[in-house]
Write a protein that holds these residues in place. Structure first.
Motif, PDB file in Angstrom:
ATOM      1  N   ARG A 173       0.829  -1.212   0.000  1.00 33.19           N
ATOM      2  CA  ARG A 173       0.000   0.000   0.000  1.00 33.19           C
ATOM      3  C   ARG A 173       0.859   1.256   0.000  1.00 33.19           C
ATOM      4  O   ARG A 173       0.504   2.264  -0.632  1.00 33.19           O
ATOM      5  N   ASN A 188      -3.203  10.591   3.795  1.00 34.33           N
ATOM      6  CA  ASN A 188      -4.556  10.946   4.202  1.00 34.33           C
ATOM      7  C   ASN A 188      -4.672  12.440   4.474  1.00 34.33           C
ATOM      8  O   ASN A 188      -5.676  13.078   4.128  1.00 34.33           O
ATOM      9  N   GLU A 231     -10.374   9.394  10.726  1.00 38.02           N
ATOM     10  CA  GLU A 231      -9.981   8.268   9.874  1.00 38.02           C
ATOM     11  C   GLU A 231      -8.692   7.604  10.341  1.00 38.02           C
ATOM     12  O   GLU A 231      -8.601   6.373  10.421  1.00 38.02           O
ATOM     13  N   ARG A 238      -9.809   0.607   5.515  1.00 35.64           N
ATOM     14  CA  ARG A 238     -11.116   1.078   5.046  1.00 35.64           C
ATOM     15  C   ARG A 238     -11.582   2.210   5.944  1.00 35.64           C
ATOM     16  O   ARG A 238     -11.599   2.069   7.159  1.00 35.64           O
ATOM     17  N   TYR A 239     -11.943   3.313   5.341  1.00 36.08           N
ATOM     18  CA  TYR A 239     -12.427   4.461   6.084  1.00 36.08           C
ATOM     19  C   TYR A 239     -13.952   4.442   6.138  1.00 36.08           C
ATOM     20  O   TYR A 239     -14.597   3.728   5.361  1.00 36.08           O
ATOM     21  N   GLU A 243     -13.382   1.955   0.957  1.00 41.59           N
ATOM     22  CA  GLU A 243     -12.352   0.968   0.670  1.00 41.59           C
ATOM     23  C   GLU A 243     -11.297   1.548  -0.266  1.00 41.59           C
ATOM     24  O   GLU A 243     -11.536   2.516  -0.985  1.00 41.59           O
ATOM     25  N   ARG A 244     -10.140   0.935  -0.256  1.00 44.98           N
ATOM     26  CA  ARG A 244      -9.119   1.266  -1.245  1.00 44.98           C
ATOM     27  C   ARG A 244      -9.645   0.880  -2.623  1.00 44.98           C
ATOM     28  O   ARG A 244     -10.261  -0.162  -2.804  1.00 44.98           O
ATOM     29  N   HIS A 289      -8.751   6.044  -1.980  1.00 39.09           N
ATOM     30  CA  HIS A 289      -9.898   5.394  -1.362  1.00 39.09           C
ATOM     31  C   HIS A 289     -11.175   5.859  -2.056  1.00 39.09           C
ATOM     32  O   HIS A 289     -11.252   6.989  -2.560  1.00 39.09           O
TER      33      HIS A 289
END
Length: 489
Positions: free
Chosen positions: A51, A312, A339, A396-397, A405-406, A466
């Motif tokens: 990631r 983020n 988040e 996952r936010y 999700e991504r 995301h």
């Protein structure tokens, strides 16, 4: 001229944040207490997960390549990784990512790549600038470094576990005290194991040996006498440090050999203290990386979590500075603290669980490890779940059942979607045959045609990769509503 954002700390997290903010058109100044120039060749964080490589693809260098490209040219990819140094490794090779492996690379190399990029971009990085105080008011922040005062609209503390920025902001840093003092070193071995080694017994402890680039090996582990300590004992052990002679004795005691230890290029200790900042934002002050959370370096997740913090935050702060940020990302369910604090709580649990599996040096601990090994190798999918978890692909936010999700590794014009993302832009993945969403393209919104899908007609993708909204049908009004929710235009 004053910058818009001051980043305190020129480690991988601080420099990633600076690079992403710069790419989003934000003026940045980085203040670093250490000296300029190549740092001592020391390993520190050596594990870069898939990631992270996806996120660093958003930063293009002056050569036209991405930061990920530069790191791949230096590192050693491996398709398998450990969980709690269990003997059966997790398999990354079939994970749904353009980078189905772990990249082994010393932190000093990662820092050098990012530093070169910032220099080429003309980002203002000032070394030997130790920050001593931070003040804020309604108009901005003042950061004191020596006799100088630096002003900006916001400040990001990426200055480590003993963060001055966090202390000045009055943010508490609660957690669990350390009870373990393990060892870690980068070494040259005349007789290294033929492959990655994770040797564990409840009588003698454990040692792990992993190959690195440049002919080095990362050696880490702990003995039964290193666990169950008081915080005072941990501090005393860490103040004593680790010597080459001591490392030889430890290796012989655990494995019966020092593997032909020829040279120690870097050595340190590691503990399982786990802390998380109560807030990741206080007014105009933000925290990222170790300034926001620390834990046992199990699975090399610290650097990767910190870079996820940076990714983020950067697009949200750029949007706030640009006046295009809806309330949901500045003070609502999608804001930076909401988040990332949720993710760091999960990270704390997984590293503490790994600590339990690694350092319960009893027959019961051995049985627990055997049980987890069976779960990883069995048919229930536990191994894949853990692999996706450590790789960062399952972050996952908050959102609906399908958003947050991504984004999947979609292809547009032959490119992975992760190479098309930019920190100042959302992206619409248009899977409709006629390109129903093409007209939405604009200054802060790209549209890319992707192959038809059975699950969506269009995806609104955030700059950090995301999913902001799934649009199931070729419904222009639904996509317009999604854009209005996420972009003030």
């Amino acid at each position: 001229m004053n910058p818009e954002v001051i980043v305190v700390g020129a480690g991988p997290v601080g420099m990633t944040a600076a690079a992403l903010l710069d790419a989003a058109g934000v003026t940045v100044r980085v203040l670093e207490r250490g000296p300029e120039g190549p740092r001592q060749a020391q390993g520190k964080a050596t594990t870069i997960h898939p990631r992270t490589l996806e996120l660093l693809d958003a930063i293009r260098t002056d050569t036209g390549r991405t930061v990920t490209d530069e790191l791949l040219a230096l590192g050693r990819p491996t398709g398998r990784a450990h969980f709690a140094v269990l003997p059966e490794l997790l398999d990354y090779r079939e994970l749904p990512t353009p980078y189905p492996f772990v990249l082994m690379l010393g932190q000093h190399h990662t820092e050098a790549v990012l530093a070169r990029h910032l220099s080429a971009r003309g980002v203002d990085v000032r070394y030997t600038h130790e920050v001593t105080a931070v003040e804020q008011d309604a108009d901005g922040v003042r950061v004191y470094a020596g006799a100088q005062v630096h002003e900006a609209r916001y400040v990001l503390g990426a200055d480590g576990a003993r963060s001055v920025v966090r202390g000045c902001a009055g943010i508490d840093y609660p957690g669990t005290l350390p009870s373990l003092c393990g060892f870690v070193a980068d070494v040259r071995l005349a007789d290294p194991p033929a492959e990655v080694l994770h040797h564990w017994t409840h009588e003698n402890g454990w040692v792990s040996i992993t190959p690195l680039p440049d002919g080095l090996h990362r050696v880490f582990g702990a003995r039964p006498c290193d666990a169950g300590l008081s915080p005072e004992q941990v501090r005393a052990r860490q103040s004593e440090g680790l010597t080459e002679h001591g490392l030889r004795e430890i290796l012989h005691g655990i494995a019966g050999t020092d593997f032909g230890l020829r040279e120690v290029t870097w050595k340190s200790t590691a503990n399982d203290g786990t802390r998380r900042a109560e807030r990741y934002r206080s007014g105009r002050v933000f925290l990222a990386g170790d300034a926001a959370h620390i834990h046992l370096p199990a699975g090399g997740q610290g650097l990767n979590a910190g870079i996820q913090d940076a990714a983020n935050l950067a697009w949200k702060l750029a949007a706030e500075l640009g006046g295009r940020a809806p309330a949901a990302i500045t003070e609502g369910e999608h804001d930076y603290h909401s988040e990332r604090a949720r993710q760091s709580a999960q990270l704390a649990r997984n590293t503490l669980a790994q600590s339990g599996l690694m350092t319960t040096f009893t027959p019961a601990g051995s049985a627990l490890r055997e049980l987890f090994t069976d779960l990883i190798t069995g048919p229930g999918g536990t191994g894949e779940t853990l692999a996706r978890w450590l790789a960062g692909l399952d972050v996952r936010y908050p959102g609906t059942a399908t958003s947050g999700e991504r984004v999947p590794d979609l292809r547009a014009d032959g490119e992975s979607v992760f190479r098309l993302l930019r920190p100042d832009r959302f992206l619409i993945a248009d899977a409709t045959p006629a390109g129903a969403f093409t007209s939405f393209g604009g200054q802060h919104l790209d549209v890319r045609r992707v192959p038809p899908s059975n699950t969506f007609a269009g995806l609104l993708v955030r700059p950090d990769g995301h999913i902001a909204r799934v649009v199931p049908e070729a419904d222009v009004s639904a996509m317009a509503a999604a854009v209005r929710d996420w972009l003030v235009v």
